[in-house]
Design an enzyme around this catalytic site. Structure first.
Site, mmCIF file in Angstrom:
data_model
loop_
_atom_site.group_PDB
_atom_site.id
_atom_site.type_symbol
_atom_site.label_atom_id
_atom_site.label_comp_id
_atom_site.label_asym_id
_atom_site.label_seq_id
_atom_site.Cartn_x
_atom_site.Cartn_y
_atom_site.Cartn_z
ATOM 1 N N GLU A 93 0.841 -1.194 0.000
ATOM 2 C CA GLU A 93 0.000 0.000 0.000
ATOM 3 C C GLU A 93 0.877 1.246 0.000
ATOM 4 O O GLU A 93 2.029 1.200 0.461
ATOM 5 C CB GLU A 93 -0.902 0.012 1.238
ATOM 6 N N LYS B 222 11.142 2.870 0.341
ATOM 7 C CA LYS B 222 11.170 4.287 0.016
ATOM 8 C C LYS B 222 11.457 4.480 -1.481
ATOM 9 O O LYS B 222 12.083 3.650 -2.134
ATOM 10 C CB LYS B 222 12.241 4.999 0.851
ATOM 11 N N ASP C 19 2.353 10.323 3.464
ATOM 12 C CA ASP C 19 3.223 11.275 4.155
ATOM 13 C C ASP C 19 2.341 12.236 4.948
ATOM 14 O O ASP C 19 2.012 13.329 4.499
ATOM 15 C CB ASP C 19 4.073 12.037 3.139
ATOM 16 N N TYR D 18 -5.326 2.203 8.082
ATOM 17 C CA TYR D 18 -4.530 1.108 7.520
ATOM 18 C C TYR D 18 -4.053 0.103 8.566
ATOM 19 O O TYR D 18 -3.350 -0.854 8.242
ATOM 20 C CB TYR D 18 -3.303 1.655 6.768
ATOM 21 N N LYS E 185 2.682 4.556 1.128
ATOM 22 C CA LYS E 185 3.095 5.094 2.432
ATOM 23 C C LYS E 185 2.718 6.574 2.455
ATOM 24 O O LYS E 185 3.387 7.398 1.833
ATOM 25 C CB LYS E 185 4.597 4.914 2.644
ATOM 26 N N CYS F 106 43.321 11.214 24.108
ATOM 27 C CA CYS F 106 42.816 11.810 22.864
ATOM 28 C C CYS F 106 41.638 12.714 23.194
ATOM 29 O O CYS F 106 40.591 12.233 23.656
ATOM 30 C CB CYS F 106 42.383 10.717 21.891
ATOM 31 N N CYS G 6 42.239 5.357 16.463
ATOM 32 C CA CYS G 6 43.252 6.018 17.275
ATOM 33 C C CYS G 6 43.520 5.189 18.526
ATOM 34 O O CYS G 6 42.590 4.705 19.179
ATOM 35 C CB CYS G 6 42.775 7.415 17.662
ATOM 36 N N CYS H 266 46.427 9.769 14.496
ATOM 37 C CA CYS H 266 45.208 10.474 14.861
ATOM 38 C C CYS H 266 45.386 11.968 14.636
ATOM 39 O O CYS H 266 46.349 12.559 15.139
ATOM 40 C CB CYS H 266 44.866 10.205 16.328
ATOM 41 N N CYS I 50 45.267 13.807 18.328
ATOM 42 C CA CYS I 50 46.276 13.673 19.393
ATOM 43 C C CYS I 50 47.617 13.149 18.903
ATOM 44 O O CYS I 50 48.583 13.103 19.668
ATOM 45 C CB CYS I 50 45.753 12.770 20.511
#
Length: 703
Positions: A125, A323, A129, A235, A127, A452, A446, A428, A431
């Site tokens: 079905e 979607k 909005d 629904y 969707k 850090c 790291c 890193c 650090c």
């Protein structure tokens, strides 16, 4: 809004982004739900909310308590009384391509132990909005109407719902108790007319039909709602005194016969191929439907199978939202930044010349990891035809699920002659500590740990997040400021903040952005969180691989802080304590190692001990004893189950109040053994533990 891409985020980046999204969506929800004055578009709102969920999927250990995905919806507005949903209103898992639909069918079949040729039908079905609404009828009369809210509690909008023509006030031949669920929406034509009237009156106009529908339904004055052209599609359903039908499709037909509008494009599909065919038919009609949709929803048709499949924490296993495709755009890659997360992960982010994709301005996109930049997947195979990504490239960007910005392709014809392959850092950037990539890990991390600053700040942000301590007034921005100023370096410092600055109030209220009232509220909020549930505390510690759901399982297993602490210390070495830990359903060796390492590391343990000194830790809520024959018992499943999958059996046992473990120990009450049971069955026999076969288990629980 400008969004960061999920797969390009480092853990530090991801945590910062989650904090930003929580704040962003909280403000948007207030404007949208409580003030009827949306500040962002529908596309921006949905993009931010789905982006939050995507980041949590990528970094489950960073999940915040105020996560929009976990909250399902928005908190109820203050202007309305509240209604607690008898049956929780859940969100839906998303799919973005055809393969996801085939995988959905495979997952359902696997969970239910159905072969590939066994009949399995789904409904499909549009969707809608719009805004979710639950209508409760008792004795055929509408007694309440509630928005979804956070899924558990919604706003009481009964008076407003009664003004909507599509919502009947009374029903004939309906179950004595019937909660009808559906979507409030506004047609394109009615939306345009409403905005025209608003303009004529000098009132505010709405950004889109969804915002108009939501704002109209949430009017404190029902007469304003009456003047707005709202519609309603039914629904689904919640609480029922008697079933509507045996199947999803027939139940929808029953709702239609009761007087509700149902979507005429709902179809029954008998295979993924039919589901996809109907998806494409709906997509082709999307522009001419006269109302907004953003995908197609599939649901297992047989309601008995839906019940067996059950739900995850926020989404049902028997439904999926497919979607519509993401939009694509080309833009210039200006730079690649490296962000450091709470667990030290180095995540590359593409900094882009801003471009509009699907109605959202995108200036950052995820690059996942160093392999993705180099044009390889996790197995070392080529992606994008093996094309690497370089600074200065012209790249194609898309928003996965209309939400997450990602780099899809590179136009080599526009690559600069002097463009150099990107060299992923081995140190890193925060650090300077070595950044290593362990075998089997797709992420470089790291090794700086507590030294850090990026990791320290991100761990503090995680600590105060909503799923953790949820300290009102102490969000990501405040944590970062306090850390940079030297006020807070570790979690324990939060609870000594007032003492270390005299009254605290005078010092804080003079800072920019703070006043006496806000400062007082912050200190009060901190005091309120000195009492904390065990599961929240464990999640707040930010231990790698330990998310919110696993924290709850672990807390429930140990029960108290003292038992958890001792159990994790003892589990650092092989033996019964280690087996006990890994026997917790969902806790494997990787998570167990992270847990024991945290409690065995002297510096981290000292930090935890300093924190605990300021807290009262509430024991985990134990499973309530019911009349179930397995309530409160520890059950282990082993071997091959033939009438149900092990996943279904575990979910079933937990619903009946049992604790499911992955290993046999002296604490085990019952072993359910199918064909192929090996060492667990042998150990259970040695310990004298009751053992049942699958038929015995089914007879015991009365399934």
């Amino acid at each position: 809004m400008t969004e960061k891409a999920v797969d390009t985020l480092t853990k530090a980046e991801a945590q910062e982004e989650l904090a930003r999204l929580a704040d962003y969506l909280s403000r948007a929800n207030t404007a949208y739900h409580a003030e009827d004055a949306p500040e962002i578009s529908d596309a921006d709102y949905d993009a931010a909310k789905q982006r939050n969920a995507a980041i949590e999927a990528q970094f489950p250990d960073l999940k915040r308590a105020d996560s929009p995905s976990d909250q399902v919806g928005a908190a109820p507005a203050e202007g309305f009384s509240k209604i607690t949903h008898v049956v929780r209103m859940m969100s839906l898992a998303n799919a973005f391509d055809d393969e996801d639909i085939t995988e959905f069918d495979d997952r359902v079949r696997s969970y239910l132990n159905l072969g590939p040729d066994a009949p399995l039908a789904f409904t499909a079905e549009p969707k809608i909005d719009g805004l979710s609404l639950s209508l409760r009828y008792e004795g055929g009369k509408l007694v309440s109407a509630a928005t979804r809210g956070d899924g558990a509690v919604g706003e009481n909008v009964t008076a407003n719902a009664l003004t909507i023509d599509d919502i009947p006030e009374t029903l004939t031949d309906a179950p004595d108790v019937l909660e009808v669920r559906g979507e409030v929406y506004m047609s394109h034509e009615d939306f345009a007319a409403l905005n025209a009237r608003q303009t004529e009156r000098g009132g505010k106009t709405f950004a889109n039909p969804r915002n108009a529908a939501a704002g109209s339904l949430r009017q404190l004055d029902a007469e304003i709602t009456r003047s707005r052209p709202l519609r309603f599609f039914a629904y689904a359903w919640g609480d029922l005194s008697a079933p509507l039908a045996d199947t999803q499709y027939d139940a929808i037909q029953r709702l239609q016969s009761l007087g509700f509008q149902t979507n005429p494009l709902t179809r029954l599909c008998k295979s993924p191929a039919e589901m996809l065919d109907h998806y494409r038919r709906i997509e082709a009609q999307r522009a001419t439907l006269g109302y907004d949709i953003d995908g197609v929803v599939y649901k297992v048709n047989d309601l008995a199978l839906q019940q067996r499949l059950g739900s995850r924490s926020t989404t049902p296993r028997w439904a999926l939202a497919h979607k519509f495709p993401a939009e694509l755009a080309w833009t210039h890659l200006e730079a690649i930044d490296i962000q450091v997360g709470r667990t030290g992960a180095l995540s590359p982010v593409a900094r882009l010349t801003p471009v509009t994709v699907g109605g959202v301005v995108v200036s950052n996109a995820t690059l996942h990891n160093e392999d993705y930049i180099a044009g390889r997947d996790s197995r070392g195979e080529d992606i994008r035809g093996g094309k690497d990504i370089r600074i200065g490239d012209w790249v194609q960007v898309y928003r996965a699920g209309d939400v997450i910005p990602k780099v899809a392709d590179v136009d080599l014809t526009k690559r600069l002659d002097d463009a150099q392959p990107y060299e992923f850092p081995t140190e890193c950037p925060e650090c300077g500590s070595p950044a290593i990539r362990e075998p089997g890990d797709s992420v470089r991390r790291c090794t700086g740990g507590v030294i850090c600053p990026a990791q320290a700040v991100e761990r503090l942000k995680h600590f105060v997040s909503r799923a953790a301590f949820d300290i009102d007034g102490l969000g990501a921005k405040q944590v970062e400021t306090f850390y940079n100023d030297g006020w807070i370096k570790e979690p324990a410092d939060i609870f000594t903040l007032r003492d270390r600055y005299g009254s605290g109030l005078q010092t804080l209220k003079n800072r920019e952005g703070w006043g006496e009232k806000s400062a007082t509220k912050l200190f009060e909020a901190i005091e309120d969180k000195r009492i904390i549930p065990l599961a929240r505390l464990l999640f707040a510690l930010g231990i790698r691989h330990v998310g919110e759901s696993s924290s709850a399982l672990i807390a429930a297993h140990y029960g108290t802080w003292d038992a958890l602490e001792q159990g994790l210390v003892d589990a650092a070495e092989p033996g019964p304590a280690r087996e006990d830990l890994t026997g917790i359903d969902g806790v494997g060796e990787v998570m167990a190692t992270s847990l024991t390492a945290a409690f065995s590391n002297p510096a981290e343990r000292a930090s935890i001990d300093r924190l605990i000194a300021h807290l009262t830790v509430q024991d985990a809520q134990q499973i309530a004893v019911t009349d179930s024959p397995v309530a409160g018992k520890i059950v282990v499943f082993t071997g091959t189950l033939e009438k149900m999958t092990r996943a279904e059996a575990k979910a079933q046992a937990e619903r009946l109040g049992a604790k499911v473990s992955g290993s046999v120990s002296a604490k085990t009450d019952l072993l359910v053994a199918g064909p192929g049971a090996g060492s667990k069955a042998k150990k259970a026999a040695e310990l004298g533990i009751e053992t049942l076969d699958e038929d015995g288990w089914i007879a015991l629980i009365g399934a």
